[in-house]
Design a protein around this motif. Structure first.
Motif, PDB file in Angstrom:
ATOM      1  N   LEU A 170       0.864  -1.178   0.000  1.00 30.91           N
ATOM      2  CA  LEU A 170       0.000   0.000   0.000  1.00 30.91           C
ATOM      3  C   LEU A 170       0.897   1.222   0.000  1.00 30.91           C
ATOM      4  CD1 LEU A 170      -2.798   1.319   0.285  1.00 30.91           C
ATOM      5  CD2 LEU A 170      -2.520   1.107   2.767  1.00 30.91           C
ATOM      6  N   VAL A 171       0.758   2.053  -1.014  1.00 27.37           N
ATOM      7  CA  VAL A 171       1.558   3.275  -1.115  1.00 27.37           C
ATOM      8  C   VAL A 171       1.013   4.285  -0.103  1.00 27.37           C
ATOM      9  CG1 VAL A 171       2.298   5.130  -2.652  1.00 27.37           C
ATOM     10  CG2 VAL A 171       2.011   2.822  -3.553  1.00 27.37           C
ATOM     11  N   VAL A 172       1.897   4.889   0.686  1.00 27.13           N
ATOM     12  CA  VAL A 172       1.445   5.784   1.759  1.00 27.13           C
ATOM     13  C   VAL A 172       1.837   7.244   1.557  1.00 27.13           C
ATOM     14  CG1 VAL A 172       1.311   3.931   3.469  1.00 27.13           C
ATOM     15  CG2 VAL A 172       3.441   5.204   3.199  1.00 27.13           C
ATOM     16  N   THR A 173       2.611   7.555   0.521  1.00 23.49           N
ATOM     17  CA  THR A 173       2.968   8.944   0.237  1.00 23.49           C
ATOM     18  C   THR A 173       2.961   9.179  -1.265  1.00 23.49           C
ATOM     19  OG1 THR A 173       5.342   8.507   0.121  1.00 23.49           O
ATOM     20  CG2 THR A 173       4.469   9.132   2.280  1.00 23.49           C
ATOM     21  N   ARG A 184      -0.617   7.679  -3.291  1.00 22.75           N
ATOM     22  CA  ARG A 184      -1.009   7.403  -1.906  1.00 22.75           C
ATOM     23  C   ARG A 184      -2.399   6.751  -1.862  1.00 22.75           C
ATOM     24  NH1 ARG A 184      -1.595  11.670   3.103  1.00 22.75           N
ATOM     25  NH2 ARG A 184      -2.228  10.093   4.581  1.00 22.75           N
ATOM     26  N   GLY A 185      -2.505   5.684  -1.062  1.00 23.40           N
ATOM     27  CA  GLY A 185      -3.777   4.988  -0.883  1.00 23.40           C
ATOM     28  C   GLY A 185      -4.040   3.923  -1.934  1.00 23.40           C
ATOM     29  N   ARG A 186      -3.108   3.703  -2.851  1.00 26.79           N
ATOM     30  CA  ARG A 186      -3.276   2.713  -3.914  1.00 26.79           C
ATOM     31  C   ARG A 186      -2.361   1.516  -3.672  1.00 26.79           C
ATOM     32  NH1 ARG A 186      -6.767   4.569  -7.385  1.00 26.79           N
ATOM     33  NH2 ARG A 186      -7.007   6.800  -7.660  1.00 26.79           N
ATOM     34  N   PHE A 205      -7.229   1.209  -1.918  1.00 26.47           N
ATOM     35  CA  PHE A 205      -7.143   0.107  -0.960  1.00 26.47           C
ATOM     36  C   PHE A 205      -8.481  -0.609  -0.778  1.00 26.47           C
ATOM     37  CE2 PHE A 205      -7.330  -1.462   3.466  1.00 26.47           C
ATOM     38  CZ  PHE A 205      -6.390  -2.468   3.348  1.00 26.47           C
TER      39      PHE A 205
END
Length: 57
Positions: free
Chosen positions: A13-16, A20-22, A42
Motif C-alpha cells: 500500500l503506497v502511503v505517500t 497514496r492509498g493505492r 485500498f
C-alpha cells in the motif's frame, strides 16, 4: 506490505506521493500498479481480494 504471492512478489500500500492509498505489486523485476494500467484504491483492492476476482484485469 499487504501480502506476498510467491516469495518474490509483494503487495504494498503506497502511503505517500501521488499514488497514496493505492496498491502496487513489487517484484524482483520492478513495481506495477494493480491492476494495470492504474492502481486500485485500498478498499477496492480488498473487495476484489475478498470476492476472489483475481489480481489482474
Amino acid at each position: 506490505m499487504l501480502g506476498a504471492d510467491d516469495g518474490l512478489a509483494y503487495w504494498v500500500l503506497v502511503v505517500t506521493g501521488s499514488e497514496r492509498g493505492r496498491v502496487w505489486l513489487v517484484t524482483d523485476v520492478g513495481a506495477y500498479p494493480c491492476p494495470l494500467p492504474k492502481a486500485l484504491g485500498f478498499l477496492d483492492w480488498v473487495q476484489r481480494w475478498h470476492t476472489g476476482n483475481g489480481w489482474w484485469d
